[in-house]
Design a protein around this motif. Structure first.
Motif, mmCIF file in Angstrom:
data_model
loop_
_atom_site.group_PDB
_atom_site.id
_atom_site.type_symbol
_atom_site.label_atom_id
_atom_site.label_comp_id
_atom_site.label_asym_id
_atom_site.label_seq_id
_atom_site.Cartn_x
_atom_site.Cartn_y
_atom_site.Cartn_z
ATOM 1 N N VAL A 73 -31.723 7.530 -59.143
ATOM 2 C CA VAL A 73 -30.820 8.232 -60.057
ATOM 3 C C VAL A 73 -31.118 9.729 -60.039
ATOM 4 O O VAL A 73 -30.206 10.564 -60.007
ATOM 5 N N PHE A 74 -32.405 10.085 -60.058
ATOM 6 C CA PHE A 74 -32.786 11.500 -60.004
ATOM 7 C C PHE A 74 -32.286 12.137 -58.709
ATOM 8 O O PHE A 74 -31.756 13.258 -58.719
ATOM 9 N N ALA A 75 -32.432 11.441 -57.586
ATOM 10 C CA ALA A 75 -31.972 11.976 -56.302
ATOM 11 C C ALA A 75 -30.460 12.161 -56.296
ATOM 12 O O ALA A 75 -29.950 13.161 -55.772
ATOM 13 N N GLU A 76 -29.727 11.216 -56.876
ATOM 14 C CA GLU A 76 -28.267 11.322 -56.931
ATOM 15 C C GLU A 76 -27.845 12.502 -57.807
ATOM 16 O O GLU A 76 -26.951 13.273 -57.453
ATOM 17 N N LEU A 77 -28.497 12.650 -58.952
ATOM 18 C CA LEU A 77 -28.189 13.775 -59.833
ATOM 19 C C LEU A 77 -28.517 15.096 -59.155
ATOM 20 O O LEU A 77 -27.742 16.064 -59.219
ATOM 21 N N ALA A 78 -29.664 15.158 -58.479
ATOM 22 C CA ALA A 78 -30.064 16.396 -57.802
ATOM 23 C C ALA A 78 -29.078 16.781 -56.713
ATOM 24 O O ALA A 78 -28.766 17.968 -56.527
ATOM 25 N N ALA A 79 -28.569 15.798 -55.972
ATOM 26 C CA ALA A 79 -27.597 16.091 -54.915
ATOM 27 C C ALA A 79 -26.353 16.752 -55.483
ATOM 28 O O ALA A 79 -25.761 17.654 -54.868
ATOM 29 N N VAL A 80 -25.955 16.317 -56.671
ATOM 30 C CA VAL A 80 -24.791 16.909 -57.334
ATOM 31 C C VAL A 80 -25.103 18.333 -57.794
ATOM 32 O O VAL A 80 -24.337 19.276 -57.559
ATOM 33 N N LEU A 81 -26.234 18.492 -58.447
ATOM 34 C CA LEU A 81 -26.569 19.788 -59.045
ATOM 35 C C LEU A 81 -26.841 20.857 -57.996
ATOM 36 O O LEU A 81 -26.573 22.040 -58.218
ATOM 37 N N GLU A 82 -27.382 20.461 -56.843
ATOM 38 C CA GLU A 82 -27.672 21.441 -55.792
ATOM 39 C C GLU A 82 -26.404 22.026 -55.168
ATOM 40 O O GLU A 82 -26.457 23.076 -54.535
ATOM 41 N N ALA A 83 -25.286 21.358 -55.352
ATOM 42 C CA ALA A 83 -24.037 21.819 -54.741
ATOM 43 C C ALA A 83 -23.269 22.804 -55.618
ATOM 44 O O ALA A 83 -22.237 23.322 -55.199
ATOM 45 N N SER A 84 -23.768 23.069 -56.822
ATOM 46 C CA SER A 84 -23.060 23.952 -57.749
ATOM 47 C C SER A 84 -23.863 25.223 -57.987
ATOM 48 O O SER A 84 -25.079 25.156 -58.201
ATOM 49 N N PRO A 85 -23.206 26.392 -57.973
ATOM 50 C CA PRO A 85 -23.931 27.642 -58.239
ATOM 51 C C PRO A 85 -24.528 27.691 -59.641
ATOM 52 O O PRO A 85 -25.471 28.439 -59.882
ATOM 53 N N ARG A 86 -24.013 26.888 -60.554
ATOM 54 C CA ARG A 86 -24.544 26.891 -61.913
ATOM 55 C C ARG A 86 -25.909 26.201 -62.005
ATOM 56 O O ARG A 86 -26.726 26.545 -62.866
ATOM 57 N N THR A 87 -26.156 25.266 -61.120
ATOM 58 C CA THR A 87 -27.362 24.449 -61.239
ATOM 59 C C THR A 87 -28.179 24.381 -59.952
ATOM 60 O O THR A 87 -29.245 23.771 -59.933
ATOM 61 N N ALA A 88 -27.710 25.014 -58.882
ATOM 62 C CA ALA A 88 -28.393 24.901 -57.583
ATOM 63 C C ALA A 88 -29.798 25.469 -57.630
ATOM 64 O O ALA A 88 -30.747 24.842 -57.149
ATOM 65 N N GLU A 116 -37.639 17.512 -48.530
ATOM 66 C CA GLU A 116 -37.992 16.475 -49.488
ATOM 67 C C GLU A 116 -37.730 16.922 -50.924
ATOM 68 O O GLU A 116 -37.930 18.087 -51.266
ATOM 69 N N LEU A 117 -37.322 15.965 -51.730
ATOM 70 C CA LEU A 117 -37.083 16.215 -53.153
ATOM 71 C C LEU A 117 -38.190 15.629 -54.014
ATOM 72 O O LEU A 117 -38.741 16.309 -54.884
ATOM 73 N N ALA A 118 -38.534 14.360 -53.776
ATOM 74 C CA ALA A 118 -39.558 13.683 -54.581
ATOM 75 C C ALA A 118 -40.390 12.805 -53.670
ATOM 76 O O ALA A 118 -39.934 11.747 -53.238
ATOM 77 N N ARG A 119 -41.590 13.234 -53.360
ATOM 78 C CA ARG A 119 -42.468 12.459 -52.470
ATOM 79 C C ARG A 119 -42.995 11.235 -53.208
ATOM 80 O O ARG A 119 -43.279 11.276 -54.402
#
Length: 353
Positions: free
Chosen positions: A119-134, A169-172
């Protein structure tokens, strides 16, 4: 004759006696993640919700969750915002695109069987694509290259040497068993080496002098994380309480150098981080323990909208042991030395060596 229940209807569904109704817990993975991110200093300082809004409903929903927390909205409003975030994540992409499909499908059903790391990885993938949260999300990201070194005996470089194999890597992750063994036998004596060893590449023999394992393989860091997420892998949920105790104490007992989680060569200027939060699992339910961001040994327990002061870390250990509550995600950050001025004990940049 047994009655036939209509499981597609909330009006007709009845939970059999002795079973736990987890419907109200369907957003617990997101609830735990949000509780941590809301209190993560590095993540918070990089957010830019003032930037132009995009067209991603999930990013808008995440902003709405933080907005509800910021204005101290009532529990029902925050619950609704988190639920909208889950639905927006579930609706992303094509149902058969193969990229995050499993976690999205589970999010769409209510998320009863979700892995919090996914779930964290899925949320991070979304947030990294936006200038507000990248910027905030990329603070957790590590980048580097895998390189095979020259033979330490004759200085020969193998012809088939791995060179510049990209790593992002995001979360080892590491097995809980490896952390427990390290805690009990002090070998290795630090969290960094446990996680590095879990992803180690075997040294290669030299083609020239034929010395065995003479060409080491290591990761060269290009970007280190400024806040760190580590995943703990459990093979069963009925862990020995003593093992839970050992693991909890081991991951918190000293600061870690984020660079050395990924590379033995480390960095000239270490990025020293302390344990900020633990997302734990018990009875198909995720909750979180979070440390005070001012560096004090004062922890709170977060279960949905409930926040309870726990005390020092030994109180956290006791709760995890008695549950047992299994640590699944570990968050490390540079804690704030002076909250009013926003000064850190250390500011971890992600620049070059």
């Amino acid at each position: 004759r047994a009655a036939v229940l209509d499981y597609d209807s909330d009006d007709n569904f009845v939970v059999p006696e002795g079973l736990v109704d987890v419907e109200r817990r369907s957003n617990c993975a997101l609830d735990a993640i949000v509780a941590v991110l809301w209190r993560c200093p590095t993540f918070r300082e990089e957010l830019d919700f003032a930037a132009a809004a995009g067209s991603d409903a999930a990013v808008d929903a995440f902003a709405a969750v933080f907005g509800a927390l910021g204005r101290r909205a009532d529990d029902a409003d925050v619950d609704a915002a988190v639920n909208e975030l889950r639905e927006a994540l579930a609706a992303r992409g094509e149902p058969d695109d193969g990229d995050g499909d499993g976690v999205r499908r589970e999010l769409a059903t209510g998320g009863h069987l979700l892995d919090v790391a996914e779930v964290f990885a899925e949320l991070a993938a979304v947030l990294e694509a936006s200038p507000r949260t990248a910027g905030a999300t990329k603070a957790f990201r590590t980048k580097g290259t895998i390189r095979q070194q020259r033979c330490y005996k004759c200085n020969h470089q193998n012809d088939d040497a791995v060179d510049n194999l990209a790593v992002d890597e995001l979360a080892r992750s590491a097995p809980a068993a490896a952390l427990v063994l390290a805690a009990k036998f002090n070998a290795p004596d630090n969290v960094e080496e446990v996680y590095r060893s879990a992803h180690a590449h075997a040294a290669k023999s030299c083609d020239n002098c034929h010395k065995l394992q003479a060409c080491k393989v290591d990761m060269h860091l290009l970007k280190r994380p400024r806040a760190l997420v580590l995943s703990v892998g459990w093979f069963a949920t009925d862990a020995d309480p003593d093992e839970v105790t050992s693991l909890c104490r081991f991951v918190e007992r000293e600061s870690i150098d984020a660079s050395r989680v990924f590379s033995a060569e480390g960095r000239k200027a270490p990025c020293t981080l302390d344990l900020l939060a633990i997302v734990v699992f018990k009875d198909a339910h995720y909750t979180a323990f979070v440390r005070s961001a001012d560096g004090e040994d004062a922890w709170t327990y977060h279960d949905r909208r409930s926040t309870v002061a726990v005390g020092d870390f030994e109180a956290v250990v006791t709760r995890c042991r008695d549950g047992p509550m299994l640590p699944y995600l570990l968050f490390y950050d540079a804690l704030i030395a002076d909250p009013e001025r926003g000064l850190r004990y250390v500011r971890c940049d992600d620049g070059g060596l």
